[in-house]
Enzyme design. Structure first.
Site, mmCIF file in Angstrom:
data_model
loop_
_atom_site.group_PDB
_atom_site.id
_atom_site.type_symbol
_atom_site.label_atom_id
_atom_site.label_comp_id
_atom_site.label_asym_id
_atom_site.label_seq_id
_atom_site.Cartn_x
_atom_site.Cartn_y
_atom_site.Cartn_z
ATOM 1 N N CYS A 188 0.803 -1.233 0.000
ATOM 2 C CA CYS A 188 0.000 0.000 0.000
ATOM 3 C C CYS A 188 0.837 1.286 0.000
ATOM 4 C CB CYS A 188 -0.985 0.058 1.158
ATOM 5 S SG CYS A 188 -1.361 -1.479 1.951
ATOM 6 N N ARG A 246 7.342 -11.019 5.501
ATOM 7 C CA ARG A 246 6.858 -10.937 6.883
ATOM 8 C C ARG A 246 7.579 -11.949 7.751
ATOM 9 N NH1 ARG A 246 0.438 -10.059 5.481
ATOM 10 N NH2 ARG A 246 0.806 -8.128 4.321
ATOM 11 N N GLN A 273 1.203 -11.207 -3.187
ATOM 12 C CA GLN A 273 -0.224 -10.870 -3.114
ATOM 13 C C GLN A 273 -0.698 -10.330 -4.462
ATOM 14 O OE1 GLN A 273 0.036 -7.984 0.085
ATOM 15 N NE2 GLN A 273 -1.066 -9.387 1.438
ATOM 16 N N ASP A 328 -2.442 -7.894 -5.311
ATOM 17 C CA ASP A 328 -2.905 -6.731 -4.587
ATOM 18 C C ASP A 328 -3.426 -5.661 -5.544
ATOM 19 O OD1 ASP A 328 -3.281 -5.258 -2.346
ATOM 20 O OD2 ASP A 328 -1.170 -5.034 -1.829
ATOM 21 N N HIS A 339 -5.033 -1.318 -5.287
ATOM 22 C CA HIS A 339 -5.555 -0.187 -4.528
ATOM 23 C C HIS A 339 -6.382 0.659 -5.472
ATOM 24 C CE1 HIS A 339 -2.152 -1.623 -2.153
ATOM 25 N NE2 HIS A 339 -2.974 -1.382 -1.157
ATOM 26 N N LYS A 379 -13.366 -4.631 6.697
ATOM 27 C CA LYS A 379 -13.087 -5.442 5.507
ATOM 28 C C LYS A 379 -14.108 -6.558 5.319
ATOM 29 C CE LYS A 379 -9.919 -8.413 8.051
ATOM 30 N NZ LYS A 379 -8.935 -9.452 7.881
ATOM 31 N N HIS A 411 -8.476 -1.329 -0.597
ATOM 32 C CA HIS A 411 -7.398 -2.316 -0.739
ATOM 33 C C HIS A 411 -8.102 -3.628 -1.059
ATOM 34 C CE1 HIS A 411 -4.646 0.065 2.061
ATOM 35 N NE2 HIS A 411 -5.842 0.562 2.348
#
Ligand code: ZN
Length: 399
Positions: free
Chosen positions: A102, A131, A149, A151, A153, A233, A279
């Site tokens: 992000c 992570r 991911q 991902d 946005h 979420k 997200h």
């Protein structure tokens, strides 16, 4: 180890292995890397059609940005701090491997002046994030320290939230169905104890998600206090062939991050405003999705996703030339195909193709050469007898 364990399936199918030195890291073999790419390119095709713009943000990010976004406080124990030997010795490390994409996405959003007319802007990224999971907690591809991911946005205006959420809910459902997951369960998670943003922002965001779910006619379970620190979420859970439930995709509504990272657009009246951020990840982590998919199918991947779709088995070395001719024709049609040239018995070659769950096997010997045909074996039906190559190619083109 049980039959359905993805680590065992991955070994049999020659897809991947794991580092013995670094917990939670995976090495993708050629067929595994191909499977990974097939999933990614399938998603990218859809993203392009839906007007997403693909990014690649840097894998190293500064701690100041993570402090501003709130990720540093909320993710500190999972960060991989990085620097050279000298900096680490002096405790002067100012960077880490990115734990999420992000902040990088917002950096690119902020590089240009944005107008309300430009919104919604949809930035997608196959984001590799890092992570620090505890060594005891890592588990094959289900929990890794390096995660890719799917991902994205979405930067939008308030009145664009609902249509965008509805598009996303549809996108998620369609994608799961393509992989054979028909049972989807939805959960809505609300404001956690540790969070950023005002009461009003949270109320607005939670009401927005509830409205989209109701409009889409989706039943959901509510998890009080389980939302992300920046917003509520919706999580999507799929049920596999063994009746187990897995959390995969997520859609998160965020009224706080754009303000914290100073992301703005110029509104109709000329004033500067913060866009709303959505997200979202459809598959979640590609690694974890592959683990679930392998266990769901016991390794018998759908035809379109099989790294090797067709294996040609010449009975003896004198049949190799004919096998090569067949392979070239199959490749012309853009199917993935290989010849098992090993000096093994036919039984052994058939058995190995079965272990690797290859959808189709074509056996060629004297009889097939004379008849200008191939002897077909399928993963589902076993021996299907002789068939002309062109008829076989027509049949699989319809799959
Ligand atoms: Zn994000």
């Amino acid at each position: 180890m049980q039959e359905a364990d993805h680590k065992e399936i991955g070994r049999k199918l020659k897809l991947f292995s794991f580092s013995k030195k670094v917990p939670g890291t995976c090495y993708w073999w050629p067929k595994g890397a191909l499977l990974f790419d097939l999933i990614v390119s399938d998603l990218k095709k859809e993203l392009k059609e839906q007007g997403y713009l693909d990014l690649k943000t840097a894998p190293i990010i500064d701690l100041d940005t993570l402090k501003a976004s709130g990720h540093y406080d909320n993710f500190r124990e999972k960060l991989f701090f990085t620097g050279n030997e000298n900096e680490i010795k002096k405790n002067k490390v100012n960077w880490c491997l990115k734990p999420m994409s992000c902040p990088g996405s917002v950096k690119i959003f902020n590089e240009e002046m944005r107008s309300y007319r430009d919104l919604p802007i949809k930035f997608s990224e196959m984001g590799t994030v890092f992570r620090y999971e505890q060594p005891g907690e890592v588990n094959g591809l289900l929990r890794t320290r390096v995660i890719t991911q799917d991902d994205a946005h979405i930067y939008c205006l308030t009145d664009q939230i609902e249509p965008e959420l509805l598009k996303l809910i549809d996108f998620v459902q369609k994608t799961y169905k393509r992989y054979g997951f028909d049972e989807i369960r939805v959960e809505l998670s609300t404001r956690p104890e540790k969070s950023i943003g005002s009461d009003e922002q949270w109320q607005k965001a939670e009401a927005g998600l509830v409205k989209a779910l109701e409009d889409a006619g989706i039943k959901y379970k509510e998890n009080k206090g389980e939302g992300a620190f920046y917003g509520p979420k919706i999580d999507f859970h799929i049920k596999d062939s063994m009746g187990r439930s897995w959390q995969m995709g997520t859609i998160q509504l965020d009224f706080a991050t754009a303000e914290r990272l100073d992301a703005n657009y110029i509104d109709k009246d000329g004033s500067k405003k913060h866009p709303v951020m959505i997200h979202r990840a459809i598959l979640g982590s590609i690694e974890r999705f592959i683990a679930v998919l392998l266990e769901h199918t016991a390794g018998a991947l759908p035809f379109w996703l099989s790294p090797v779709q067709i294996s040609i088995l010449p009975i003896a070395s004198r049949h190799l030339k004919y096998a090569q001719k067949i392979r070239d024709r199959i490749k012309d049609k853009e199917f993935r195909c290989e010849i098992d040239e090993r000096d093994e018995t036919l039984e052994k070659k058939i058995r190995d193709a079965e272990i690797q769950k290859i959808p189709y096997v074509l056996v060629v010997g004297d009889r097939e050469i004379k008849a200008k045909k191939v002897a077909l074996r399928s993963r589902e039906k076993g021996d299907e007898g002789e068939i002309a190559l062109e008829s076989f190619l027509t049949a699989i083109s319809r799959m």
